[in-house]
Write an enzyme that holds these catalytic residues in place. Structure first.
Site, PDB file in Angstrom:
ATOM      1  N   SER A  74     -56.632  19.118  58.460  1.00 20.21           N
ATOM      2  CA  SER A  74     -57.964  19.162  59.049  1.00 20.21           C
ATOM      3  C   SER A  74     -58.991  18.505  58.149  1.00 20.21           C
ATOM      4  O   SER A  74     -60.091  18.217  58.582  1.00 20.21           O
ATOM      5  CB  SER A  74     -58.362  20.601  59.330  1.00 20.21           C
ATOM      6  OG  SER A  74     -58.089  21.415  58.221  1.00 20.21           O
ATOM      7  N   HIS A 127     -54.176  15.216  64.656  1.00 19.28           N
ATOM      8  CA  HIS A 127     -54.937  16.451  64.449  1.00 19.28           C
ATOM      9  C   HIS A 127     -55.193  17.154  65.772  1.00 19.28           C
ATOM     10  O   HIS A 127     -55.891  16.632  66.634  1.00 19.28           O
ATOM     11  CB  HIS A 127     -56.270  16.094  63.741  1.00 19.28           C
ATOM     12  CG  HIS A 127     -57.064  17.297  63.349  1.00 19.28           C
ATOM     13  ND1 HIS A 127     -58.426  17.325  63.384  1.00 19.28           N
ATOM     14  CD2 HIS A 127     -56.672  18.528  62.926  1.00 19.28           C
ATOM     15  CE1 HIS A 127     -58.843  18.522  63.000  1.00 19.28           C
ATOM     16  NE2 HIS A 127     -57.799  19.256  62.712  1.00 19.28           N
ATOM     17  N   GLU A 165     -56.980  14.028  67.566  1.00 18.76           N
ATOM     18  CA  GLU A 165     -57.520  12.933  66.755  1.00 18.76           C
ATOM     19  C   GLU A 165     -56.332  12.224  66.101  1.00 18.76           C
ATOM     20  O   GLU A 165     -55.535  12.858  65.397  1.00 18.76           O
ATOM     21  CB  GLU A 165     -58.467  13.474  65.679  1.00 18.76           C
ATOM     22  CG  GLU A 165     -59.798  13.946  66.240  1.00 18.76           C
ATOM     23  CD  GLU A 165     -60.688  14.622  65.195  1.00 18.76           C
ATOM     24  OE1 GLU A 165     -61.906  14.474  65.279  1.00 18.76           O
ATOM     25  OE2 GLU A 165     -60.158  15.309  64.302  1.00 18.76           O
ATOM     26  N   ASN A 192     -64.315  17.997  62.918  1.00 20.50           N
ATOM     27  CA  ASN A 192     -64.633  18.919  61.824  1.00 20.50           C
ATOM     28  C   ASN A 192     -65.855  18.463  61.031  1.00 20.50           C
ATOM     29  O   ASN A 192     -66.584  19.282  60.476  1.00 20.50           O
ATOM     30  CB  ASN A 192     -63.429  19.095  60.893  1.00 20.50           C
ATOM     31  CG  ASN A 192     -62.360  19.980  61.515  1.00 20.50           C
ATOM     32  OD1 ASN A 192     -62.632  20.709  62.462  1.00 20.50           O
ATOM     33  ND2 ASN A 192     -61.145  19.902  61.001  1.00 20.50           N
TER      34      ASN A 192
HETATM   35  N1  3HC Z   1     -52.851  30.256  72.824  1.00 24.09           N
HETATM   36  C1  3HC Z   1     -52.486  29.794  74.020  1.00 24.09           C
HETATM   37  N2  3HC Z   1     -53.282  29.839  75.110  1.00 24.09           N
HETATM   38  C2  3HC Z   1     -54.490  30.428  74.966  1.00 24.09           C
HETATM   39  C3  3HC Z   1     -54.946  30.947  73.728  1.00 24.09           C
HETATM   40  C4  3HC Z   1     -54.055  30.839  72.622  1.00 24.09           C
HETATM   41  N3  3HC Z   1     -54.398  31.290  71.415  1.00 24.09           N
HETATM   42  N4  3HC Z   1     -56.185  31.441  73.896  1.00 24.09           N
HETATM   43  C5  3HC Z   1     -56.518  31.242  75.186  1.00 24.09           C
HETATM   44  N5  3HC Z   1     -55.496  30.636  75.819  1.00 24.09           N
HETATM   45  C6  3HC Z   1     -55.465  30.202  77.203  1.00 24.09           C
HETATM   46  C7  3HC Z   1     -55.426  31.355  78.145  1.00 24.09           C
HETATM   47  O1  3HC Z   1     -54.098  31.769  78.409  1.00 24.09           O
HETATM   48  C8  3HC Z   1     -56.078  30.785  79.383  1.00 24.09           C
HETATM   49  O2  3HC Z   1     -55.146  29.983  80.078  1.00 24.09           O
HETATM   50  P1  3HC Z   1     -55.116  29.938  81.674  1.00 24.09           P
HETATM   51  O3  3HC Z   1     -56.475  29.477  82.115  1.00 24.09           O
HETATM   52  O4  3HC Z   1     -54.031  28.931  81.955  1.00 24.09           O
HETATM   53  O5  3HC Z   1     -54.783  31.306  82.124  1.00 24.09           O
HETATM   54  C9  3HC Z   1     -57.133  29.827  78.820  1.00 24.09           C
HETATM   55  O6  3HC Z   1     -56.708  29.524  77.486  1.00 24.09           O
HETATM   56  C10 3HC Z   1     -58.501  30.438  78.785  1.00 24.09           C
HETATM   57  O7  3HC Z   1     -58.396  31.641  78.032  1.00 24.09           O
HETATM   58  P2  3HC Z   1     -59.285  32.933  78.261  1.00 24.09           P
HETATM   59  O8  3HC Z   1     -59.691  33.017  79.713  1.00 24.09           O
HETATM   60  O9  3HC Z   1     -58.607  34.104  77.648  1.00 24.09           O
HETATM   61  O10 3HC Z   1     -60.511  32.726  77.331  1.00 24.09           O
HETATM   62  P3  3HC Z   1     -61.718  31.754  77.430  1.00 24.09           P
HETATM   63  O11 3HC Z   1     -61.988  31.228  78.782  1.00 24.09           O
HETATM   64  O12 3HC Z   1     -62.761  32.512  76.731  1.00 24.09           O
HETATM   65  O13 3HC Z   1     -61.271  30.507  76.532  1.00 24.09           O
HETATM   66  C11 3HC Z   1     -60.970  29.357  74.495  1.00 24.09           C
HETATM   67  C12 3HC Z   1     -60.771  30.674  75.250  1.00 24.09           C
HETATM   68  C13 3HC Z   1     -60.141  28.274  75.165  1.00 24.09           C
HETATM   69  C14 3HC Z   1     -60.490  29.593  73.086  1.00 24.09           C
HETATM   70  C15 3HC Z   1     -62.501  28.968  74.553  1.00 24.09           C
HETATM   71  O14 3HC Z   1     -63.275  30.035  74.102  1.00 24.09           O
HETATM   72  C16 3HC Z   1     -62.822  27.741  73.729  1.00 24.09           C
HETATM   73  O15 3HC Z   1     -62.695  26.628  74.166  1.00 24.09           O
HETATM   74  N6  3HC Z   1     -63.312  27.976  72.468  1.00 24.09           N
HETATM   75  C17 3HC Z   1     -63.614  26.911  71.537  1.00 24.09           C
HETATM   76  C18 3HC Z   1     -62.433  26.702  70.643  1.00 24.09           C
HETATM   77  C19 3HC Z   1     -62.649  25.582  69.643  1.00 24.09           C
HETATM   78  O16 3HC Z   1     -63.735  25.124  69.394  1.00 24.09           O
HETATM   79  N7  3HC Z   1     -61.534  25.129  69.039  1.00 24.09           N
HETATM   80  C20 3HC Z   1     -61.581  24.099  68.027  1.00 24.09           C
HETATM   81  C21 3HC Z   1     -61.767  24.693  66.670  1.00 24.09           C
HETATM   82  S1  3HC Z   1     -61.749  23.454  65.404  1.00 24.09           S
HETATM   83  C22 3HC Z   1     -60.109  23.206  65.091  1.00 24.09           C
HETATM   84  O17 3HC Z   1     -59.242  23.837  65.616  1.00 24.09           O
HETATM   85  C23 3HC Z   1     -59.806  22.143  64.099  1.00 24.09           C
HETATM   86  C24 3HC Z   1     -59.156  22.702  62.894  1.00 24.09           C
HETATM   87  O18 3HC Z   1     -58.857  21.635  62.020  1.00 24.09           O
HETATM   88  C25 3HC Z   1     -60.001  23.713  62.180  1.00 24.09           C
END
Ligand code: 3HC
Length: 501
Positions: free
Chosen positions: A121, A142, A154, A192
């Site tokens: 990352s 990524h 990415e 990031n």
């Molecule tokens: N694993 C697998 N599937 C997951 C999951 C997980 N950990 N968490 C949620 N899901 C799935 C659910 O099963 C659901 O699927 P479906 O629609 O097919 O049934 C779908 O995602 C939506 O889940 P929920 O309804 O439970 O929850 P939300 O609608 O609140 O969505 C979220 C959850 C997708 C995590 C949303 O809140 C989101 O987009 N958050 C932002 C996350 C983000 O910014 N990520 C990037 C971080 S930076 C990074 O990762 C880079 C690294 O280098 C640090």
């Protein structure tokens, strides 16, 4: 040589690695998943079972499809089992020495044509590639957490990457159902580099006592439309990972905005790493006591206008509109002198207005953000009772209130405007196009719109003025409006995206 990518190895089956293995297996690709010891391997298998089990229970997969996906993943503790893989992706902890040692081993074990990819990352893909005898066949790939859900990948090419390889890997990402954005090797890449300074800024503002963790999270979810608040997202990413990314950004940029907020170091040192350890900014806490909610007592309310962000004192009609809404809800507004509560509708701090009143303790600042959130700013003179009455009033009007101190930008402006400014600065530096930045933030972080789309919606002048106010208050050079933003406002250009067409 064109690659076919029929068998893929994933090294490291923590949350990210297991998610990546699932993504490949779902796309019909055979996966060899590697962990260091049997215990870690079982935990990795558990992640895959859990994630596909959840999809099954939600009706997103049938039992047969789930079995097929899991059947495509072979688990092993031996790197030698990667010898036939066409691509191996590494998702081990973010420690350069571990990565270097692993890539030296992968270079020895994997066939010469295999592509070696890192899911790092923040570390230098170029430095990782340099430990192999095939730097031309090393790229960054990524993924974003949760990997099965977030649609961005990415693809990072270094100065050594062979011509055409990044395009092949981007094609593979498309085959996985993801959208690739190809970038050069800079700390934090696109997402990031934009996301972490914003999250870090939220942590710094929390430490400064601007507002509470929950109010800041609420403000950014309901006010800016982000899927998660900054503290919920920091906990999802992991505070250790977040800290390391900020460190890597700071090492490259030397910008104060990138230096990890002290609270991050403290939480990481205490082992409070977020979701992975069960507690971070959020953790086990008693549920909110509904009886403690504020109820507005019978109060007389006056509504006054604030000053515009450019300090001209120009009224924008917001105070009149708010007074009308109060009347429509059955509240009678009174002259300021007679009011128990004075609401100063303003985008900027209101202390100057408070000190002009006979009873400054009765004044709160109010900034309506979008159609759901109301920021209620208390000055050093505001009485707790006045702020409480204001919050109760807003609840009756159907707004979620966010309490904060009387500071430039309040909460949403203070966090969002520098975030958008960073995107303009990234575009200005030539690192990525506006389209790629917008795509990356929408698909990598689930934003409802990319930063440039948001800039156009909010208005370039509003954001520029918000940044000027923040700069005037904090004197942090990174809050100074990007020269391009300033020039567009001066030139009367309304849409920054016109530049890219
Ligand atoms: N694993 C697998 N599937 C997951 C999951 C997980 N950990 N968490 C949620 N899901 C799935 C659910 O099963 C659901 O699927 P479906 O629609 O097919 O049934 C779908 O995602 C939506 O889940 P929920 O309804 O439970 O929850 P939300 O609608 O609140 O969505 C979220 C959850 C997708 C995590 C949303 O809140 C989101 O987009 N958050 C932002 C996350 C983000 O910014 N990520 C990037 C971080 S930076 C990074 O990762 C880079 C690294 O280098 C640090």
């Amino acid at each position: 040589m064109a690659s076919t990518f029929e068998t893929v190895g994933v090294v490291g089956l923590g949350t990210m690695g297991a998610g990546i293995a699932e993504v490949f297996a779902r796309a019909g690709i055979a996966v060899v998943g590697v962990e260091t010891d049997p215990g870690a391997l079982e935990r990795g298998r558990g992640h895959l079972d859990g994630s596909t089990g959840r999809a099954l229970s939600r009706g997103r997969l049938t039992e047969a499809e789930r079995a097929e996906i899991l059947g495509r993943v072979a688990f092993t503790t031996s790197l030698e089992d990667l010898s036939d893989c066409d691509l191996v992706i590494e998702a081990i902890p973010e420690v350069m020495d571990f990565k270097r040692a692993l890539f030296t081993d992968l270079d020895r074990v994997c066939k010469p044509s295999a592509v070696l990819a890192t899911n790092t990352s923040s570390l230098s893909v170029t430095a990782i590639a340099a430990t192999t005898t095939r730097p031309g066949r090393v790229v960054g790939m990524h993924f974003f957490n949760p990997a099965p859900v977030m649609r961005l990948v990415e693809v990072v090419r270094t100065v050594s990457t062979e011509d055409g390889l990044a395009e092949e890997v981007a094609g593979l990402a498309r085959r996985l159902g993801k959208t690739p954005v190809t970038v050069a090797d800079r700390a934090g890449f696109v997402v990031n580099r934009l996301l972490l300074p914003y999250l870090n800024h939220a942590a710094a503002l929390l430490e400064q006592g601007l507002s509470t963790r929950d109010d800041i999270d609420t403000a950014m979810r309901l006010g800016a439309g982000f899927p998660m608040g900054p503290f919920a997202l920091l906990d999802l990413i992991g505070l250790d990972t977040s800290y390391e990314i900020c460190e890597a950004l700071f090492r490259e940029s030397r910008e104060r905005r990138h230096a990890p907020a002290p609270v991050l170091r403290e939480l990481v040192t205490a082992g409070l790493l977020g979701r992975k350890s069960g507690r971070g900014f959020h953790g086990e806490e008693p549920p909110a006591n509904p009886s403690a909610e504020e109820k507005p007592s019978a109060s007389t309310v006056a509504v006054v206008g604030g000053t515009a962000a450019n300090g001209t004192g120009a009224a924008d009609g917001a105070a009149e509109a708010f007074a009308e809404r109060l009347s429509a809800a059955g509240f009678k507004t009174t002259p300021v002198e007679e009011a128990d509560l004075v609401v100063a509708v303003s985008r900027t701090p209101v202390i100057e207005q408070a000190v002009r009143l006979p009873h400054p303790a009765r004044l709160v600042g109010l900034n309506l953000v979008g159609d759901q959130v109301a920021e209620v700013a208390s000055t050093v003179l505001t009485s707790p009772g006045a702020a409480q009455v204001a919050r109760g009033l807003l609840r009756i009007l159907g707004r979620t209130s966010v309490s904060c101190r009387d500071r430039a930008g309040f909460v949403v402006g203070a966090l969002l405007h520098p975030h958008l400014n960073d995107a303009v600065r990234m575009y200005e530096s030539g690192y990525a196009s506006m389209e790629d930045i917008d795509t990356a933030m929408r698909l990598g972080c689930g934003y409802p719109a990319g930063p440039f789309e948001m800039l156009d919606r909010l208005g370039l002048e509003t954001v520029r003025d918000g940044l000027r106010a923040l700069y005037a208050e904090y004197r942090d050079p990174s809050f100074a409006p990007a020269p391009l933003l300033d020039q567009l406002v001066t030139a009367g250009v309304r849409s920054i995206r016109d530049l890219s067409s």
